[in-house]
Motif scaffolding. Structure first.
Motif, PDB file in Angstrom:
ATOM      1  N   ARG A 253       5.339   1.516   3.376  1.00  0.00           N
ATOM      2  CA  ARG A 253       6.901   1.156   2.660  1.00  0.00           C
ATOM      3  C   ARG A 253       7.071   0.432   1.555  1.00  0.00           C
ATOM      4  N   SER A 254       6.374   0.741   0.589  1.00  0.00           N
ATOM      5  CA  SER A 254       6.672  -0.062  -0.648  1.00  0.00           C
ATOM      6  C   SER A 254       5.937   0.753  -1.602  1.00  0.00           C
ATOM      7  N   PRO A 255       6.697   0.934  -2.805  1.00  0.00           N
ATOM      8  CA  PRO A 255       6.292   1.671  -3.820  1.00  0.00           C
ATOM      9  C   PRO A 255       4.948   0.988  -4.603  1.00  0.00           C
ATOM     10  N   LEU A 256       4.844  -0.216  -4.502  1.00  0.00           N
ATOM     11  CA  LEU A 256       3.635  -0.783  -5.171  1.00  0.00           C
ATOM     12  C   LEU A 256       2.132  -0.057  -4.681  1.00  0.00           C
ATOM     13  N   PRO A 257       1.989   0.062  -3.202  1.00  0.00           N
ATOM     14  CA  PRO A 257       0.740   0.969  -2.770  1.00  0.00           C
ATOM     15  C   PRO A 257       0.768   2.506  -3.192  1.00  0.00           C
ATOM     16  N   LEU A 258       1.873   2.870  -3.156  1.00  0.00           N
ATOM     17  CA  LEU A 258       1.901   4.111  -3.833  1.00  0.00           C
ATOM     18  C   LEU A 258       1.504   4.437  -5.112  1.00  0.00           C
ATOM     19  N   ALA A 259       1.771   3.524  -6.108  1.00  0.00           N
ATOM     20  CA  ALA A 259       1.654   3.501  -7.591  1.00  0.00           C
ATOM     21  C   ALA A 259      -0.015   3.152  -7.658  1.00  0.00           C
ATOM     22  N   LEU A 260      -0.325   2.164  -6.841  1.00  0.00           N
ATOM     23  CA  LEU A 260      -1.681   1.669  -6.831  1.00  0.00           C
ATOM     24  C   LEU A 260      -2.817   2.849  -6.461  1.00  0.00           C
ATOM     25  N   ALA A 261      -2.350   3.582  -5.739  1.00  0.00           N
ATOM     26  CA  ALA A 261      -2.904   4.671  -5.104  1.00  0.00           C
ATOM     27  C   ALA A 261      -3.180   6.002  -6.162  1.00  0.00           C
ATOM     28  N   LEU A 262      -1.986   6.219  -6.764  1.00  0.00           N
ATOM     29  CA  LEU A 262      -1.843   7.262  -7.851  1.00  0.00           C
ATOM     30  C   LEU A 262      -2.544   6.574  -8.875  1.00  0.00           C
ATOM     31  N   LEU A 263      -2.777   5.398  -9.206  1.00  0.00           N
ATOM     32  CA  LEU A 263      -3.243   5.066 -10.406  1.00  0.00           C
ATOM     33  C   LEU A 263      -4.659   4.975 -10.189  1.00  0.00           C
TER      34      LEU A 263
END
Length: 815
Positions: free
Chosen positions: A287-297
Motif C-alpha cells: 500500500r505504498s508507491p515506494l516498494p513498487l518503485a524499488l521492485a521495478l527498479l
C-alpha cells in the motif's frame, strides 16, 4: 566493509555505464540486435565440417525463395477485356502477368521469375545442342547398344506422324532425333509443368496453376521484409478478387514472420502479465508507491544488465531466449520481497542496514543455489539455451546487487506500522506444519501421487517442437507440394570425391540407386546434377555409340526417308564440364546442388523429396565412405535425447552440490529437510505434465533445474530464520516466520505468473516447460515450511504469538 553510500555510488556508475552501452548497441546497427532465425538455436554439425557447410548452403539457398501458385478453373480460358493487348488472353495469364509486375514493384524481392523469357527458353538448347552427340538417356543407351535398328524405325514413324512436329531443320541437324528425347527427359525431371503463354503451368483437380518464384532481397528473418508481408497479402487479395483466381504461397519468410509475431505476443503475455501481477501484488500488500518503485527498479536493473551482457557475448539476443528470459521478472523480484516484507513487519523500529544484514545470508545462499540451476544449462549445445542461462544468471545477479547496494539507502525511512496481510491464514498454515503427522503425511502423499505420473512418462526429443507451425501455412505448403511435386524438405545426401569427374560418377551411381528406391516407395523423388550433367567418360561412351549408329544405320535411314543429303558423321568430342554447365543461364536454379571444393575434397548434394523410409537411405549411405545421409532435424533431435541424459546427470550433480552446501551450513539432517521440497516439487511437475498428455523433452528437465534452484530459496529462508534465531527454545519468532511466509508467497505468485504463463505458448516445448514449472513451483511453495524447526518452548518462556504481535502493532498505531 564499504559504507552504504559508497556501494550505492559504485552501483549507480555501473548501471549508468550499462545504460550507455545498451544505447550504443541499439543504435550501432540499423536493425535491432534480436535474432529470429530458428536455425540459430541449433548446434553446428559436430562430426563433419563439410556436412555443416552443406546444411548452411542448402538453408541459405532455400530460405530466401518464395513460391507462388495462381490457379484458375481450367474451363476459364478467356477473359472479357476490351483492351486489344489483353483481349483473348486467359484470365490466368492476365492475373499472373499483373501479379509478376506487382511483385517487382513491392520492394521485397531482388528477382521475380514469372514468364519465361525467350532467351531463358533457349538456354537449355544453347547449352546442350552443341554436345547433342554425347548426351543420351538411359533408355537410349540400352536401345542403341542392343537394337540400334529400332532407332531408325522410331525416326521413320515420327517423320510420317503429322503430330510429331519434326521439321526439316531438326532432321538435318539431328537425323536420328536423339536430342529431342533427351530434352523431353529433362522436362519431365523439372516437375509437372508445361510452358503456356510464357508461364510454367500445371493442372490439378480441375484447375490450371501458373508458377511464379521470387528471391528475397534480404534474409527471410529480416524484420524489414517481414513488415512488408501485409502489403503482399493485400496484393494477393486484390488479385484474387479482380480475376477470380486462387493465390497460394509458401516460403520460410511466412513461417519466420509467424514465429516473430508469436514470440512478440508471448513476450507481451509473459512479461506484461508478470509486471501487472507484480504491481497489483505490491500495491495490495505494501500500500505504498515506494516498494513498487524499488521492485521495478531491481527488475529494470536485472533486465538491463542481462540484455547488455548477452548482446556483448552473443552479438544478438534470440527471441526464443527472450520468451524465457521474460520470466526473469518473476524471479529477480524475490530478494526485493524479502527486504520489503521485513521492512513492513518491523514498522517504526526499522533499521535499513540491520534489515539487509538480517536477510543477507539467506538471499546470498539463494542466489548461489539459483545460479547453480541457471548456469547448469550452459552444458546444452544450443545457443538459445546458453543465452537463456546467461541472461537469467546475469539478470538475477544484477537484481541481487540492486537490493544490496541501493535498498538500504532508498528504503531507509520506515513504513507505516501495519499488521502483515493475511496474518491469520498464515499463522494457521504455519501451525499446521508444526504437527509431525502433517510433516510426514503431506510429502508422502505427493510422492505417491507423483509416482503414478512418472510411471507413464514418455519422451519426445523431436526438434520440430521448437516451432509452432500455423495450420493455414502448412496446408498451403502441402498443397503446393502436391501440385508441383516440389518439396522444401532438407533431407539430403552428401556426396564427396577427390575430383570433379569422380564426383559426377558418384552422383550417377547414387541416382541409379535412388531411382530403384523411388519405384519401391522409399521416397517420392530426388534432384541431382547427375540428371543434367553426365560424367566425361559416360559422355565419351555415348559419343562412341552415336558414332557407331551413324556409321551403321546412316545409309538405312537415308534410304528409308529418301534424304537428299545422306546422313554422315562429322562431330568431334568435347565433354560438357561442370564449369561450362554452371556458367550457363540454364543451370541457375540448379547451382546450389554443386558445392565444389570444400576442405580439400569435391562435394555435391542430392535433394530428397518425400522420404518415407529414412532407415533404408541411412543404410545405403553407411555402405559408402563418400556418402552421407543428412537430416538436420533428426540430427538435432538425437542431440536432444543425448543432452536430455546429460541434463539428468547435471540435475543429480546440482542436487548433490546444493545438498553439500546446505549440509555445511545447517548439518546433514537439516539439509535433507531443505532439499526434499524442491525434489518432490520437480517430481510432481513432471508427473502432472505427463498426465496432461504432453510428451517430455529436454526442456522439462531444464525446468527441473529451475525448480530446484528456485524452490531451494523458499526452504532456505525458513531455515535461515531458524538458524539465526538466538532463542534457546529454538522456536522461530512468529513475526519472522510470517514475514518469511509472506515474502515467499509473493515470490511464488510472481514466479507462477512469469514461468507459469509459458504454459500458454503455442509451441509445445515451451508449453510443456511452463506446465512443469507451474506445478513444481506451486508444490515447492506448499512444502517450504517443512524446513522449519518444530517449536519446543522452554518452561517459563512465553514466545511472542501472532495475537501478541498484532496487539503491539495496534498499540503503536493508537500511539
Amino acid at each position: 566493509m564499504l559504507s552504504n553510500s559508497k556501494l550505492g555510488l559504485m552501483w549507480l556508475c555501473t548501471m549508468l555505464m550499462l545504460a550507455g552501452i545498451l544505447g550504443y548497441q541499439l543504435t550501432a546497427n540499423e536493425q535491432l540486435p534480436i535474432e529470429t532465425n530458428i536455425l540459430a538455436l541449433l548446434p553446428e554439425n559436430r562430426q563433419d565440417p563439410i556436412a555443416q557447410e552443406a546444411f548452411d548452403h542448402v538453408a541459405n539457398s532455400m530460405s530466401n525463395k518464395v513460391i507462388f501458385l495462381i490457379g484458375a478453373p481450367a474451363s476459364a480460358d478467356q477473359n472479357k477485356y476490351d483492351d486489344k493487348e489483353e483481349k483473348g488472353k486467359p484470365a490466368l495469364t492476365l492475373a499472373a502477368q499483373q501479379f509478376t509486375q506487382s511483385l517487382n514493384t513491392l520492394g521485397m524481392f531482388s528477382e521475380v521469375t514469372g514468364p519465361i523469357s525467350q532467351s531463358a527458353q533457349q538456354a537449355w538448347g544453347e547449352l546442350y545442342f552443341p554436345k547433342r552427340h554425347q548426351l543420351l538417356t538411359a533408355e537410349q543407351q540400352i536401345r542403341l547398344r542392343d537394337a540400334p535398328a529400332q532407332q531408325v524405325q522410331q525416326v521413320v514413324q515420327a517423320v510420317y506422324n503429322p503430330f510429331s512436329g519434326v521439321t526439316g531443320t531438326e532432321l538435318a541437324n539431328d537425323p536420328f532425333l536423339l536430342f529431342r528425347d533427351f530434352l523431353s527427359q529433362l522436362t519431365r525431371q523439372a516437375g509437372n509443368f508445361t510452358l503456356k503463354d510464357g508461364f510454367l503451368t500445371t493442372k490439378y483437380q480441375g484447375k490450371t496453376y501458373a508458377l511464379i518464384t521470387a528471391e528475397l532481397n534480404d534474409s527471410a528473418y529480416s524484420f524489414t521484409l517481414q513488415k512488408q508481408l501485409p502489403a503482399l497479402t493485400e496484393l494477393e487479395h486484390q488479385l484474387a478478387s479482380q480475376y477470380d483466381v486462387e493465390v497460394l504461397h509458401t516460403g520460410v519468410i511466412f513461417y519466420a514472420a509467424y514465429g516473430t509475431d508469436s514470440a512478440k505476443s508471448e513476450i507481451s503475455t509473459i512479461g506484461l502479465g508478470s509486471l501487472v501481477g507484480i504491481i497489483v501484488l505490491l500495491l495490495a500488500v505494501y500500500r505504498s508507491p515506494l516498494p513498487l518503485a524499488l521492485a521495478l527498479l531491481s527488475i529494470g536493473c536485472g533486465l538491463l544488465a542481462a540484455f547488455v551482457f548477452t548482446i556483448a557475448l552473443f552479438g544478438k539476443v534470440h527471441l526464443f531466449s527472450l520468451v524465457f528470459g521474460a520470466s526473469l521478472i518473476g524471479v529477480s523480484i524475490d530478494y526485493a520481497f524479502h527486504y520489503l516484507t521485513d521492512r513492513l513487519s518491523a514498522g517504526k523500529s526499522w533499521d535499513a542496514r540491520a534489515g539487509l544484514k538480517h536477510i543477507f545470508t539467506a538471499i546470498t545462499l539463494g542466489l548461489i543455489t539459483s545460479l547453480i540451476g541457471y548456469l547448469g544449462m550452459l552444458i546444452a549445445p544450443f545457443p538459445g539455451l546458453q543465452q537463456l542461462s546467461l541472461f537469467s544468471a546475469i539478470g538475477l545477479s544484477a537484481a541481487y546487487g540492486t537490493v544490496v547496494c541501493w535498498y538500504p539507502i532508498l528504503a531507509k525511512v520506515p513504513s507505516k506500522p501495519r499488521a502483515l496481510p493475511l496474518r491469520q491464514p498464515m499463522t494457521q498454515w504455519l501451525t499446521i506444519w508444526q504437527h509431525r503427522g502433517v510433516r510426514f503425511a503431506f510429502p508422502t502423499v505427493l510422492v505417491l501421487a507423483s509416482a503414478t505420473g512418472l510411471y507413464h512418462a514418455q519422451y519426445n526429443d523431436d526438434i520440430r517442437q521448437l516451432q509452432a507451425l500455423p495450420t493455414q501455412l502448412k496446408q498451403q505448403e502441402d498443397t503446393i507440394k502436391t501440385i508441383t511435386g516440389v518439396s522444401s524438405s532438407q533431407q539430403i545426401l552428401l556426396v564427396t570425391a577427390g575430383d570433379e569427374q569422380t564426383l559426377l560418377s558418384q552422383l550417377q551411381r547414387v541416382s541409379q540407386q535412388l531411382d530403384i528406391y523411388r519405384k519401391q516407395g522409399v521416397l517420392d523423388g530426388f534432384q541431382s546434377l547427375s540428371q543434367y550433367l553426365l560424367p566425361a567418360d559416360v559422355q565419351a561412351a555415348n559419343f562412341t555409340v552415336v558414332k557407331g549408329l551413324y556409321q551403321q544405320q546412316g545409309a538405312e535411314l537415308s534410304q528409308r526417308l529418301q534424304l537428299s543429303t545422306p546422313v554422315h558423321w562429322e562431330a568431334t568430342f568435347s565433354p560438357l564440364t561442370p564449369d561450362v554447365f554452371l556458367a550457363s543461364p540454364a543451370s541457375r536454379h540448379l547451382r546450389f546442388l554443386w558445392l565444389g571444393q570444400l576442405h580439400g575434397t569435391q562435394a555435391a548434394i542430392v535433394m530428397l523429396n518425400g522420404v518415407s523410409q529414412p532407415g533404408v537411405l541411412k543404410m545405403f549411405a553407411t555402405r559408402d565412405a563418400n556418402l552421407s545421409y543428412l537430416d538436420k532435424a533428426d540430427e538435432v533431435s538425437a542431440l536432444f535425447g543425448e543432452y536430455r541424459i546429460r541434463v539428468t546427470e547435471l540435475l543429480i550433480a546440482a542436487t548433490l552440490a546444493i545438498g553439500a552446501l546446505l549440509a555445511w551450513r545447517y548439518g546433514f539432517k537439516k539439509s535433507l529437510l531443505l532439499i526434499l521440497p524442491p525434489v518432490i516439487a520437480g517430481c510432481a511437475g513432471i508427473a502432472v505434465t505427463t498426465l496432461t498428455g504432453v510428451p517430455l523433452n529436454l526442456f522439462n528437465l531444464l525446468a527441473l533445474v529451475l525448480i530446484l534452484g528456485i524452490g531451494i530459496d523458499y526452504t532456505l529462508f525458513f531455515a535461515e530464520q531458524s538458524h539465526s534465531d538466538t532463542s534457546a527454545s529454538e522456536t522461530i519468532n512468529a513475526d519472522h516466520a510470517q514475514s518469511t511466509l509472506l515474502a515467499i508467497s509473493l515470490s511464488a505468485a510472481t514466479t507462477l505468473l512469469s514461468f507459469g504463463l509459458l504454459a500458454l505458448s503455442d509451441t509445445q516445448a515451451i508449453h510443456s516447460f511452463g506446465i512443469t514449472v507451474l506445478i513444481g513451483i506451486l508444490v515447492a511453495w506448499l512444502l517450504a515450511p517443512l524446513s522449519m524447526s518444530i517449536s519446543r518452548p522452554r518452561k517459563n518462556t512465553q514466545p511472542q504469538t501472532a495475537s501478541h504481535a498484532t496487539a503491539s502493532i495496534q498499540q503503536e498505531e493508537q500511539a
